[in-house]
Design a protein around this motif. Structure first.
Motif, PDB file in Angstrom:
ATOM      1  N   ARG A  38     -13.619  -0.228 -25.906  1.00 51.97           N
ATOM      2  CA  ARG A  38     -13.227   0.934 -26.798  1.00 51.97           C
ATOM      3  C   ARG A  38     -12.196   1.906 -26.397  1.00 51.97           C
ATOM      4  O   ARG A  38     -11.200   2.099 -26.768  1.00 51.97           O
ATOM      5  CB  ARG A  38     -14.423   1.656 -27.456  1.00 51.97           C
ATOM      6  CG  ARG A  38     -15.075   0.954 -28.396  1.00 51.97           C
ATOM      7  CD  ARG A  38     -16.575   1.326 -28.524  1.00 51.97           C
ATOM      8  NE  ARG A  38     -17.101   0.614 -27.108  1.00 51.97           N
ATOM      9  CZ  ARG A  38     -17.790  -0.491 -27.174  1.00 51.97           C
ATOM     10  NH1 ARG A  38     -17.899  -1.132 -28.517  1.00 51.97           N
ATOM     11  NH2 ARG A  38     -17.924  -1.249 -26.269  1.00 51.97           N
ATOM     12  N   THR A  39     -12.528   2.546 -25.131  1.00 53.76           N
ATOM     13  CA  THR A  39     -11.974   3.625 -24.789  1.00 53.76           C
ATOM     14  C   THR A  39     -10.218   3.332 -24.513  1.00 53.76           C
ATOM     15  O   THR A  39      -9.466   3.900 -25.035  1.00 53.76           O
ATOM     16  CB  THR A  39     -12.520   4.411 -23.695  1.00 53.76           C
ATOM     17  OG1 THR A  39     -13.733   4.823 -24.008  1.00 53.76           O
ATOM     18  CG2 THR A  39     -11.830   5.898 -23.377  1.00 53.76           C
ATOM     19  N   ARG A  88     -10.176   6.831 -16.164  1.00 55.85           N
ATOM     20  CA  ARG A  88     -11.412   6.771 -16.175  1.00 55.85           C
ATOM     21  C   ARG A  88     -12.169   6.171 -14.697  1.00 55.85           C
ATOM     22  O   ARG A  88     -11.462   5.101 -14.151  1.00 55.85           O
ATOM     23  CB  ARG A  88     -11.907   5.380 -16.896  1.00 55.85           C
ATOM     24  CG  ARG A  88     -13.522   5.107 -16.968  1.00 55.85           C
ATOM     25  CD  ARG A  88     -14.157   4.297 -17.972  1.00 55.85           C
ATOM     26  NE  ARG A  88     -14.285   4.845 -19.193  1.00 55.85           N
ATOM     27  CZ  ARG A  88     -15.107   4.375 -20.138  1.00 55.85           C
ATOM     28  NH1 ARG A  88     -15.422   3.359 -20.120  1.00 55.85           N
ATOM     29  NH2 ARG A  88     -15.250   5.234 -21.178  1.00 55.85           N
ATOM     30  N   HIS A 116     -17.436  12.960 -20.891  1.00 57.83           N
ATOM     31  CA  HIS A 116     -16.470  11.983 -21.557  1.00 57.83           C
ATOM     32  C   HIS A 116     -16.041  12.723 -22.714  1.00 57.83           C
ATOM     33  O   HIS A 116     -16.414  12.659 -23.947  1.00 57.83           O
ATOM     34  CB  HIS A 116     -17.307  10.857 -22.038  1.00 57.83           C
ATOM     35  CG  HIS A 116     -16.560   9.523 -22.602  1.00 57.83           C
ATOM     36  ND1 HIS A 116     -15.237   9.660 -22.800  1.00 57.83           N
ATOM     37  CD2 HIS A 116     -17.063   8.279 -22.887  1.00 57.83           C
ATOM     38  CE1 HIS A 116     -14.884   8.424 -23.183  1.00 57.83           C
ATOM     39  NE2 HIS A 116     -15.811   7.796 -23.191  1.00 57.83           N
ATOM     40  N   GLN A 119     -14.783  11.191 -26.163  1.00 58.47           N
ATOM     41  CA  GLN A 119     -15.936  10.639 -27.019  1.00 58.47           C
ATOM     42  C   GLN A 119     -16.533  11.780 -27.894  1.00 58.47           C
ATOM     43  O   GLN A 119     -16.800  11.558 -29.025  1.00 58.47           O
ATOM     44  CB  GLN A 119     -16.711   9.934 -26.036  1.00 58.47           C
ATOM     45  CG  GLN A 119     -18.167   9.139 -26.977  1.00 58.47           C
ATOM     46  CD  GLN A 119     -17.571   8.159 -27.608  1.00 58.47           C
ATOM     47  OE1 GLN A 119     -16.816   7.407 -27.355  1.00 58.47           O
ATOM     48  NE2 GLN A 119     -18.160   8.059 -28.852  1.00 58.47           N
ATOM     49  N   ARG A 149     -22.598  10.443 -19.763  1.00 58.47           N
ATOM     50  CA  ARG A 149     -21.600  11.524 -19.766  1.00 58.47           C
ATOM     51  C   ARG A 149     -21.451  11.823 -21.270  1.00 58.47           C
ATOM     52  O   ARG A 149     -20.906  12.936 -21.556  1.00 58.47           O
ATOM     53  CB  ARG A 149     -20.300  11.139 -19.322  1.00 58.47           C
ATOM     54  CG  ARG A 149     -19.812   9.393 -19.687  1.00 58.47           C
ATOM     55  CD  ARG A 149     -18.928   8.946 -18.764  1.00 58.47           C
ATOM     56  NE  ARG A 149     -18.517   7.589 -18.959  1.00 58.47           N
ATOM     57  CZ  ARG A 149     -17.867   6.445 -18.271  1.00 58.47           C
ATOM     58  NH1 ARG A 149     -17.917   7.020 -16.800  1.00 58.47           N
ATOM     59  NH2 ARG A 149     -17.727   5.277 -18.762  1.00 58.47           N
ATOM     60  N   VAL A 150     -21.608  10.967 -22.080  1.00 58.75           N
ATOM     61  CA  VAL A 150     -21.293  10.912 -23.531  1.00 58.75           C
ATOM     62  C   VAL A 150     -22.338  12.076 -24.047  1.00 58.75           C
ATOM     63  O   VAL A 150     -22.112  13.136 -24.901  1.00 58.75           O
ATOM     64  CB  VAL A 150     -21.828   9.688 -24.402  1.00 58.75           C
ATOM     65  CG1 VAL A 150     -21.695   9.835 -25.904  1.00 58.75           C
ATOM     66  CG2 VAL A 150     -20.773   8.602 -23.998  1.00 58.75           C
ATOM     67  N   ARG A 209     -26.617   4.279 -24.777  1.00 62.72           N
ATOM     68  CA  ARG A 209     -27.022   2.915 -24.330  1.00 62.72           C
ATOM     69  C   ARG A 209     -27.931   3.000 -23.079  1.00 62.72           C
ATOM     70  O   ARG A 209     -27.598   4.254 -22.242  1.00 62.72           O
ATOM     71  CB  ARG A 209     -25.600   2.342 -23.868  1.00 62.72           C
ATOM     72  CG  ARG A 209     -25.776   0.931 -23.224  1.00 62.72           C
ATOM     73  CD  ARG A 209     -24.495   0.301 -22.965  1.00 62.72           C
ATOM     74  NE  ARG A 209     -23.552   1.275 -22.052  1.00 62.72           N
ATOM     75  CZ  ARG A 209     -23.492   0.987 -20.793  1.00 62.72           C
ATOM     76  NH1 ARG A 209     -24.165   0.013 -20.142  1.00 62.72           N
ATOM     77  NH2 ARG A 209     -22.865   1.845 -20.018  1.00 62.72           N
ATOM     78  N   GLN A 211     -28.147   2.586 -19.585  1.00 59.45           N
ATOM     79  CA  GLN A 211     -27.125   2.412 -18.608  1.00 59.45           C
ATOM     80  C   GLN A 211     -27.777   1.943 -17.400  1.00 59.45           C
ATOM     81  O   GLN A 211     -27.696   2.517 -16.438  1.00 59.45           O
ATOM     82  CB  GLN A 211     -26.232   3.525 -18.404  1.00 59.45           C
ATOM     83  CG  GLN A 211     -25.646   3.872 -19.665  1.00 59.45           C
ATOM     84  CD  GLN A 211     -24.941   5.233 -19.525  1.00 59.45           C
ATOM     85  OE1 GLN A 211     -23.765   5.442 -19.179  1.00 59.45           O
ATOM     86  NE2 GLN A 211     -25.518   6.344 -19.772  1.00 59.45           N
ATOM     87  N   PRO A 249     -22.239   5.548 -29.092  1.00 56.56           N
ATOM     88  CA  PRO A 249     -20.747   5.499 -28.580  1.00 56.56           C
ATOM     89  C   PRO A 249     -20.175   4.019 -28.327  1.00 56.56           C
ATOM     90  O   PRO A 249     -19.223   3.614 -28.248  1.00 56.56           O
ATOM     91  CB  PRO A 249     -20.700   6.097 -27.424  1.00 56.56           C
ATOM     92  CG  PRO A 249     -22.340   6.173 -27.001  1.00 56.56           C
ATOM     93  CD  PRO A 249     -23.148   6.036 -28.229  1.00 56.56           C
ATOM     94  N   GLY A 250     -21.428   3.106 -28.331  1.00 55.98           N
ATOM     95  CA  GLY A 250     -20.975   1.805 -27.945  1.00 55.98           C
ATOM     96  C   GLY A 250     -20.693   1.788 -26.561  1.00 55.98           C
ATOM     97  O   GLY A 250     -20.436   2.533 -25.905  1.00 55.98           O
ATOM     98  N   PRO A 251     -20.798   0.526 -25.636  1.00 55.52           N
ATOM     99  CA  PRO A 251     -21.200  -0.713 -26.246  1.00 55.52           C
ATOM    100  C   PRO A 251     -22.856  -0.667 -26.558  1.00 55.52           C
ATOM    101  O   PRO A 251     -23.552   0.215 -25.723  1.00 55.52           O
ATOM    102  CB  PRO A 251     -20.786  -1.978 -25.167  1.00 55.52           C
ATOM    103  CG  PRO A 251     -21.077  -0.910 -24.143  1.00 55.52           C
ATOM    104  CD  PRO A 251     -20.586   0.437 -24.274  1.00 55.52           C
TER     105      PRO A 251
HETATM  106  C1  NCD Z   1     -19.371   4.894 -23.170  1.00 57.30           C
HETATM  107  C2  NCD Z   1     -18.937   5.334 -21.852  1.00 57.30           C
HETATM  108  O1  NCD Z   1     -18.258   4.382 -21.315  1.00 57.30           O
HETATM  109  O2  NCD Z   1     -19.004   6.276 -21.125  1.00 57.30           O
HETATM  110  N1  NCD Z   1     -18.772   4.269 -23.828  1.00 57.30           N
HETATM  111  C3  NCD Z   1     -17.432   4.466 -24.638  1.00 57.30           C
HETATM  112  O3  NCD Z   1     -16.590   5.249 -23.843  1.00 57.30           O
HETATM  113  N2  NCD Z   1     -17.515   4.351 -25.819  1.00 57.30           N
HETATM  114  C4  NCD Z   1     -20.855   5.030 -23.500  1.00 57.30           C
HETATM  115  C5  NCD Z   1     -21.675   3.859 -22.445  1.00 57.30           C
HETATM  116  O4  NCD Z   1     -21.037   3.366 -21.490  1.00 57.30           O
HETATM  117  O5  NCD Z   1     -22.881   3.575 -22.871  1.00 57.30           O
END
Ligand code: NCD
Length: 296
Positions: A38-39, A88, A116, A119, A149-150, A209, A211, A249-251
Motif C-alpha cells: 500500500r504505502t 521506510r 507512520h 498513515q 507505528r500506526v 495487525r 505483527q 491500516p492493512g495488511p
Molecule cells: C502498516 C505498516 O507497515 O506500518 N501498514 C501500512 O503501512 N498500511 C501496518 C502493518 O504493517 O501492520
C-alpha cells in the motif's frame, strides 16, 4: 488547511484524467527497506498524479546488500539531484537521521515500531470524511499497540485533534512508557485490557495487525486465543455506537484481529482508507514542494 488540500486532490483522483502538473520537473525517490504494498504504491501514484518523476529503490536490489550504509546510499541518490526522498526503514529514527544529514526533503513512510505519520494523516482524513469531525469522538485503537507505528502516530494525531482515545490490547502489548502519554494528554487517553469494555459506545474502531515479524518473544499463548479475546467480530462491533466506523491500516490477518464479515462489512472503511491515502500523500508532496504557500 492540510485536510482541505487533501480534499481538493481527492477530487482530482476521482476524475477521468487523474493528473495535474503541480510537481512537473521534480524527482521523487521511494527508498524502501521493508516490504510494502500500500504505502509504496500510494506514494508512487501520488507522485505520478502530480506529474513528478518517481523511482523506486528497495533494499533487496540496492547496494545495501553490498554493505553500503543507509546514509551513503541516500547521499548517492541525492547526488543525482533528486528532490524528495520517501523512506521506510526497520530502524526507528532512520528517516530523521537522513532528514538531518541531507538537503532534500525526507518523508517518513514508517520507521520500525516508531511512527507512520502519513498513515495517521490518511486515517484522520478518513474519520473526518465519514464522521464530519474528529473532535469529541471516542476512538478505540486495538491490538498490538507495542509494535505498532500506526498506533503511535494515530494516537498523537487524534489527541491533537481533540478525540478521546482508548488503547486496548493484552497487557504484554501495551507499551511500558505509556504513563508519559497519559500524563501529556490528561483525560484523553485510556487503557483497556478488556476489549469488550473498550468498545462500549465507540465511534471509531481502529484495528491493528498482529505483527508477528516484530515480536521477539511470546506476547500471548496462541494466535487462536488472541483472536478469541482481541479479534473484532460482528458481536463485538454491536457493543460500539450504532454507526461505528471500522478501520485497519492493512495488511489484515483475516480471522485473527478482524473477522472477514467485519472487514468486508458495510461499516468497514478499510479500502476507503487506501483510496484516501493517495490524495493525502498528493497533498503532502505538494505542500512539501512549496505548493499552496500564501493560501493557507
Ligand atoms: C502498516 C505498516 O507497515 O506500518 N501498514 C501500512 O503501512 N498500511 C501496518 C502493518 O504493517 O501492520
Amino acid at each position: 488547511s492540510f485536510l482541505e488540500t487533501a480534499e481538493s486532490f481527492k477530487e482530482v483522483t476521482g476524475r477521468e484524467i487523474k493528473k495535474v502538473p503541480a510537481l512537473r520537473g521534480k524527482t521523487i525517490v521511494n527508498l524502501f527497506y521493508e516490504p510494502s504494498t500500500r504505502t509504496r504504491t500510494s506514494f508512487e501514484l501520488a507522485a505520478k498524479r502530480l506529474s513528478a518523476d518517481v523511482i523506486n529503490i528497495s533494499s533487496s536490489t540496492s547496494s545495501a546488500t553490498k554493505g553500503e550504509t543507509l546514509l551513503d546510499t541516500a547521499r548517492n541518490i541525492e547526488a543525482m539531484k533528486t528532490d524528495i526522498l520517501i523512506v521506510r526503514h526497520p530502524m526507528a529514527g532512520a528517516p530523521a537521521l537522513l532528514a538531518q544529514q541531507l538537503t532534500s526533503s525526507v518523508i517518513n513512510a514508517g520507521d520500525g515500531a516508531h511512527e507512520h505519520p502519513t498513515q495517521a494523516l490518511l486515517d484522520l482524513y478518513t474519520i473526518k470524511e465519514k464522521k464530519g469531525r474528529i473532535q469529541g469522538l471516542t476512538v478505540v485503537i486495538a491490538g498490538d499497540i507495542l509494535h505498532s507505528r500506526v498506533a503511535r502516530s494515530n494516537l498523537f494525531g487524534l489527541v491533537t485533534m481533540g478525540a478521546r482515545v482508548r488503547l486496548a490490547g493484552p497487557g504484554t502489548m501495551l507499551p511500558p512508557l505509556m504513563g508519559s502519554w497519559l500524563a501529556a494528554a490528561p483525560g484523553q487517553i485510556e487503557l483497556f485490557t478488556d476489549f469488550d469494555k473498550a468498545l462500549s459506545g465507540a465511534d471509531v474502531i481502529m484495528m491493528l495487525r498482529l505483527q508477528l515479524e516484530r515480536q521477539g518473544g511470546s506476547f500471548f499463548p496462541s494466535v487462536n486465543e488472541y483472536a478469541r479475546y482481541y479479534g473484532l467480530t460482528a458481536r463485538r462491533v454491536s457493543q460500539a455506537a450504532p454507526d461505528a466506523l471500522i478501520m485497519h491500516p492493512g495488511p489484515i490477518n483475516r480471522g485473527v484481529e478482524i473477522a472477514p464479515e467485519v472487514a468486508d462489512g458495510l461499516s468497514s472503511a478499510i479500502l476507503e482508507q487506501v483510496t484516501n491515502g493517495v490524495a493525502v500523500r498528493m497533498a503532502i508532496l505538494y505542500l512539501l514542494s512549496g505548493g499552496g504557500k500564501g493560501d493557507n
